[in-house]
Design a protein around this motif. Sequence first.
Motif, PDB file in Angstrom:
ATOM      1  N   ARG A  36     -42.695  40.301   1.887  1.00  0.00           N
ATOM      2  CA  ARG A  36     -42.930  40.055   3.310  1.00  0.00           C
ATOM      3  C   ARG A  36     -41.986  38.985   3.858  1.00  0.00           C
ATOM      4  N   LEU A  37     -41.855  37.878   3.131  1.00  0.00           N
ATOM      5  CA  LEU A  37     -40.974  36.802   3.587  1.00  0.00           C
ATOM      6  C   LEU A  37     -39.512  37.235   3.545  1.00  0.00           C
ATOM      7  N   LYS A  40     -38.280  40.231   4.042  1.00  0.00           N
ATOM      8  CA  LYS A  40     -37.974  41.093   5.195  1.00  0.00           C
ATOM      9  C   LYS A  40     -37.632  40.259   6.424  1.00  0.00           C
ATOM     10  N   LYS A  41     -38.342  39.131   6.581  1.00  0.00           N
ATOM     11  CA  LYS A  41     -38.098  38.277   7.741  1.00  0.00           C
ATOM     12  C   LYS A  41     -36.853  37.418   7.555  1.00  0.00           C
ATOM     13  N   THR A  82     -45.785  31.997  13.279  1.00  0.00           N
ATOM     14  CA  THR A  82     -44.951  33.162  13.009  1.00  0.00           C
ATOM     15  C   THR A  82     -44.411  33.101  11.582  1.00  0.00           C
ATOM     16  N   GLN A  83     -43.933  34.241  11.110  1.00  0.00           N
ATOM     17  CA  GLN A  83     -43.355  34.282   9.771  1.00  0.00           C
ATOM     18  C   GLN A  83     -42.099  33.401   9.699  1.00  0.00           C
ATOM     19  N   GLU A  84     -41.342  33.369  10.788  1.00  0.00           N
ATOM     20  CA  GLU A  84     -40.135  32.544  10.818  1.00  0.00           C
ATOM     21  C   GLU A  84     -40.476  31.065  10.687  1.00  0.00           C
ATOM     22  N   LYS A 117     -31.960  38.382   7.746  1.00  0.00           N
ATOM     23  CA  LYS A 117     -31.637  38.728   9.127  1.00  0.00           C
ATOM     24  C   LYS A 117     -30.333  39.490   9.260  1.00  0.00           C
ATOM     25  N   ASP A 165     -31.716  29.182   8.206  1.00  0.00           N
ATOM     26  CA  ASP A 165     -31.722  30.600   7.822  1.00  0.00           C
ATOM     27  C   ASP A 165     -31.241  30.783   6.384  1.00  0.00           C
TER      28      ASP A 165
END
Length: 373
Positions: free
Chosen positions: A132-133, A135-136, A44-46, A139, A310
């Motif tokens: 892209r990163l 956006k993830k 996953t991106q996370e 949070k 995070d």
Amino acid sequence: MSQNNKLKEIAILFFKLGSLAFGGPAAHIAMMEDEVVKKRKWMTQEHFLDIVGITNLIPGPNSTEITMHCGHKRAGWKGLFVAGLCFIFPAVVITGLLAWLYQEYGQLPEVEPFVYGIKPAVIAIIVMAAYRLGKKAAKNIKLVVLGVFTIIAGLLGVNEIIALFVCGTIGLLLFVFDENRKKLNSFVPFIALQLLNPIKVGSTKIFLVFLKVGAILYGSGYVLFVFLDSELVGNGWITRQELIDAVAVGQITPGPVLSAATFIGWQINGFSGALAATIGIFLPSFLFVLICNPLIPKMRKSKLFGAFLDAVNIAAVALIIVVCIEMGKDTLIDWKTLGIAIISLVIVFWFKKANSAFIVIGGAFLGYVLSFI
């Protein structure tokens, strides 16, 4: 898919990336994110963000360690070694060839026209990865604010490791405050060793010097040259010009910047010196990743360490943006480089399935053609 097929898949992918990943760690991370998350969906991106964050907090070349994490995720410890070795191998071979040519003829081949086009193309790849990163990673509004402050800190010259730890600590404190907790566990990074004192040059000695440098090298691979200027130039092992040329080789070859160690080892003690320096500089990374990889999922499950991750992740994305801005200032110097960057940006955002390797090749071709204008 069988284990052997997975290992073959890993080998092909990271050999390709090692052959085409120009532009430094930020570009390597961007290309890996495109391949292992977007296209192949190995993780996953996370999880990829967690890997990026953790590798920034341990010694060694960041992008090389990320390849190892990706290989481990796909095929366990065998995948870790296959991914790392295949990513390193092309750069080491190219660097070894350049080192031999340099030793024989006293100069490096002319590759500037190709690099001229590759750099602006790579900027577009990094921009897409940061988008892209980001956006993830973004949070909530608190993380966005932390990210903005990290960008500002990076542009002001704050050390990237300090920025990451400060951002992670603030994120952790905010979580504790929100949860009304009174106790805080500390996260202590691995801090290691002292460089060797001046010693007589030989392949074993070269190996030990580069092993210890690899074990304490934090942040960008370019920090390597600060260590080596003092350790090798200061003690007369190589000249400063040879070190400067090694920096150039690290920049013009694909794959990890630390492959410049191959070039330096060759100048000191020929092929055996190159082999010793290469093994020495990369061996600690394999060990660090092997040890810390199983800890990442456990950290993510912990709410406390999850908050730390995070914040570190948003800081890592912010630092990628900083690298992109700095590269832009140095690279976009005329209408040609600006044109290559714009074309590359259009392709990566409009044709989202376009392979980043082709963007690099296209940039090199345009750079070569436009160099005649």
